[in-house]
Design a protein around this motif. Structure first.
Motif, mmCIF file in Angstrom:
data_model
loop_
_atom_site.group_PDB
_atom_site.id
_atom_site.type_symbol
_atom_site.label_atom_id
_atom_site.label_comp_id
_atom_site.label_asym_id
_atom_site.label_seq_id
_atom_site.Cartn_x
_atom_site.Cartn_y
_atom_site.Cartn_z
ATOM 1 N N GLY A 312 0.809 -1.205 0.000
ATOM 2 C CA GLY A 312 0.000 0.000 0.000
ATOM 3 C C GLY A 312 0.844 1.256 0.000
ATOM 4 N N ALA A 313 1.948 1.232 0.753
ATOM 5 C CA ALA A 313 2.833 2.399 0.782
ATOM 6 C C ALA A 313 3.427 2.668 -0.594
ATOM 7 N N VAL A 314 3.921 1.622 -1.256
ATOM 8 C CA VAL A 314 4.500 1.789 -2.596
ATOM 9 C C VAL A 314 3.453 2.335 -3.562
ATOM 10 N N LEU A 315 2.262 1.748 -3.541
ATOM 11 C CA LEU A 315 1.216 2.160 -4.484
ATOM 12 C C LEU A 315 0.863 3.630 -4.316
ATOM 13 N N LEU A 316 0.652 4.074 -3.083
ATOM 14 C CA LEU A 316 0.183 5.443 -2.901
ATOM 15 C C LEU A 316 1.291 6.467 -3.166
ATOM 16 N N VAL A 317 2.532 6.118 -2.877
ATOM 17 C CA VAL A 317 3.632 7.033 -3.218
ATOM 18 C C VAL A 317 3.710 7.209 -4.730
ATOM 19 N N VAL A 318 3.604 6.107 -5.480
ATOM 20 C CA VAL A 318 3.651 6.187 -6.938
ATOM 21 C C VAL A 318 2.451 6.958 -7.474
ATOM 22 N N VAL A 319 1.261 6.687 -6.926
ATOM 23 C CA VAL A 319 0.060 7.400 -7.361
ATOM 24 C C VAL A 319 0.202 8.898 -7.106
ATOM 25 N N ASP A 320 0.767 9.268 -5.971
ATOM 26 C CA ASP A 320 0.915 10.690 -5.664
ATOM 27 C C ASP A 320 1.884 11.365 -6.626
ATOM 28 N N ILE A 321 2.922 10.656 -7.062
ATOM 29 C CA ILE A 321 3.823 11.207 -8.074
ATOM 30 C C ILE A 321 3.047 11.514 -9.345
ATOM 31 N N VAL A 322 2.194 10.567 -9.756
ATOM 32 C CA VAL A 322 1.377 10.770 -10.958
ATOM 33 C C VAL A 322 0.447 11.969 -10.776
ATOM 34 N N CYS A 323 -0.162 12.079 -9.602
ATOM 35 C CA CYS A 323 -1.105 13.179 -9.360
ATOM 36 C C CYS A 323 -0.421 14.537 -9.453
ATOM 37 N N ARG A 324 0.823 14.619 -9.000
ATOM 38 C CA ARG A 324 1.524 15.902 -9.000
ATOM 39 C C ARG A 324 2.109 16.270 -10.357
ATOM 40 N N THR A 325 2.433 15.268 -11.175
ATOM 41 C CA THR A 325 3.193 15.530 -12.400
ATOM 42 C C THR A 325 2.413 15.293 -13.685
ATOM 43 N N ALA A 326 1.225 14.690 -13.613
ATOM 44 C CA ALA A 326 0.504 14.332 -14.840
ATOM 45 C C ALA A 326 0.004 15.560 -15.595
ATOM 46 N N MET A 327 -0.376 16.600 -14.874
ATOM 47 C CA MET A 327 -0.917 17.807 -15.498
ATOM 48 C C MET A 327 -0.083 19.013 -15.072
ATOM 49 N N ASP A 328 0.189 19.893 -16.034
ATOM 50 C CA ASP A 328 1.006 21.066 -15.732
ATOM 51 C C ASP A 328 0.233 22.112 -14.939
ATOM 52 N N ALA A 329 -1.020 22.308 -15.289
ATOM 53 C CA ALA A 329 -1.767 23.425 -14.715
ATOM 54 C C ALA A 329 -2.283 23.152 -13.309
ATOM 55 N N GLN A 330 -2.602 21.898 -12.985
ATOM 56 C CA GLN A 330 -3.186 21.612 -11.689
ATOM 57 C C GLN A 330 -2.844 20.209 -11.240
ATOM 58 N N GLU A 331 -3.150 19.938 -9.974
ATOM 59 C CA GLU A 331 -2.876 18.636 -9.369
ATOM 60 C C GLU A 331 -4.137 17.789 -9.391
ATOM 61 N N LEU A 332 -3.980 16.509 -9.718
ATOM 62 C CA LEU A 332 -5.104 15.589 -9.704
ATOM 63 C C LEU A 332 -5.396 15.119 -8.281
ATOM 64 N N PRO A 333 -6.666 14.976 -7.898
ATOM 65 C CA PRO A 333 -6.974 14.338 -6.617
ATOM 66 C C PRO A 333 -6.488 12.887 -6.611
ATOM 67 N N VAL A 334 -5.977 12.451 -5.474
ATOM 68 C CA VAL A 334 -5.428 11.100 -5.377
ATOM 69 C C VAL A 334 -6.512 10.060 -5.649
ATOM 70 N N GLY A 335 -7.725 10.315 -5.159
ATOM 71 C CA GLY A 335 -8.807 9.352 -5.341
ATOM 72 C C GLY A 335 -9.189 9.133 -6.787
ATOM 73 N N VAL A 336 -8.968 10.128 -7.641
ATOM 74 C CA VAL A 336 -9.269 9.958 -9.058
ATOM 75 C C VAL A 336 -8.369 8.892 -9.670
ATOM 76 N N VAL A 337 -7.074 8.981 -9.375
ATOM 77 C CA VAL A 337 -6.113 8.027 -9.955
ATOM 78 C C VAL A 337 -6.314 6.638 -9.364
ATOM 79 N N THR A 338 -6.533 6.546 -8.041
ATOM 80 C CA THR A 338 -6.731 5.220 -7.444
ATOM 81 C C THR A 338 -8.008 4.569 -7.965
ATOM 82 N N SER A 339 -9.037 5.377 -8.247
ATOM 83 C CA SER A 339 -10.266 4.814 -8.811
ATOM 84 C C SER A 339 -10.038 4.316 -10.237
#
Length: 358
Positions: A312-339
């Protein structure tokens, strides 16, 4: 017969012969987690070389004078707390999901079935909409309100589930679902009452899960709760194994089923409240991680609990990286990516489970 059942309670359910050894898997997950944490601190709108990341962390941990400049601010004050919070929340979700699946004897169960996350969300939304938090931000006041909502819901579900004595799985689930849906409706009403568009956006963003409020002060509660919950659950690993074989069999092995269920319900409720309080409602991690880990290491909770925590720790750290870097203009909510990850994974696991049962 009793000795055979005792061996099953000690080693988990049948079918572990094709699983991976837990020791090497834990080592691999630990290394992957370390690499993921390094990447989480290094990558972002301003990239920092990994060597500089560890230099800043090393100076801070040894008490050396930090170098002047932005790297120390970015690494130590902003990204390290967020990366550690992601790891702690992911580990906590892995643990609470594993415990709840044993509690209700269903490998596809989710801890939010108990309604605790709905209570935490209601508390947080009330803090935002009614101005009870620290300036309407994701700070300590908001976390305190969310945790208070979680504890109040825990007490209510406890009272309803134990009304006629005992903590049967079906009674727990029905009480949690009913109360959770009621609180969810009230939360939606408060969202509609939000005074302005910015406030509504903040509420909705938090409800979809966010690690953006991470700071060193916010880490204190999960840093105590997650290891404490793991120690409590690890000490009850044999009882968790026995629960999967049914209440009568577990009682025959000397397990006080009612007491164990109360203890599990308490630990999972409090831990869920802590996690939702610091990160919002993050979907699917607590459902997906324990099930995948069970396929890897089998049903023995002595192995499953630590593997689920690290997974779980590995998954959420990786997901948070995606949330911060996937879009230039804004940050994605973590729940969107996990869903987006969890829904296809759940469909696959359901198909696999139904195929094995046919």
């Amino acid at each position: 017969m009793r000795s055979a059942l005792s061996r099953r309670a000690d080693t988990g359910t049948a079918g572990d012969a094709r699983t991976l050894p837990a020791g090497p898997l834990l080592l691999v997950l630990g290394i992957v987690l370390l690499l993921a944490l390094t990447a989480a601190v290094a990558w972002g709108s301003t990239s920092v070389p990994p060597a500089e990341v560890w230099s800043v962390v090393g100076r801070r941990l040894t008490g050396a004078t930090p170098r002047p400049g932005t790297d120390d601010l970015i690494v130590w004050q902003l990204r390290v707390p967020r990366a550690l919070l992601a790891a702690l929340v992911g580990a906590g979700l892995g643990l609470v999901g594993t415990a709840v699946q044993a509690l209700v004897r269903n490998p596809l169960a989710d801890p939010y079935l108990l309604g605790i996350s709905n209570g935490a969300s209601l508390g947080a939304v009330a803090a935002l909409v009614l101005g009870l938090g620290t300036g309407g931000t994701l700070g300590i006041g908001l976390s305190g309100a969310a945790f208070a909502g979680a504890l109040a819901t825990f007490a209510l579900v406890w009272a309803v589930a134990a009304r006629r004595g005992g903590f049967a799985p079906l009674r727990l689930v029905l009480a949690g679902v009913a109360i959770g849906q009621f609180l969810s409706g009230f939360t939606s009403y408060l969202v509609l009452r939000a005074g302005d568009e910015q406030q509504t956006h903040s509420v909705l963003f938090w409800l979809m899960g966010s690690l953006g409020g991470a700071n060193w002060d916010l880490l204190a509660l999960p840093a105590l709760a997650v290891p404490g919950a793991w120690l409590c659950l690890q000490a009850r690993a044999r009882g968790l194994n026995a629960l999967l074989m049914g209440d009568e069999t577990a009682a025959g092995l000397g397990v006080d089923v009612t007491r164990l269920r109360r203890e599990l319900f308490t630990v999972t409720s409090v831990l869920t409240g802590v996690l939702v309080a610091v990160s919002g409602a993050i979907a699917f991690v607590a459902l997906m991680v324990p099930h995948v880990c069970r396929l890897l290491v089998g049903g023995d909770h002595r192995r499953l609990l630590p593997v689920s925590a690290l997974g779980g720790a590995v998954l959420l750290v990786v997901v948070d990286i995606v949330c911060r870097t996937a879009m230039d203009a804004q940050e994605l909510p973590v729940g969107v990516v996990t869903s987006l990850l969890g829904a296809p994974a759940l469909l696959y696991l359901l198909d696999r489970r139904l195929g094995s049962d046919s």
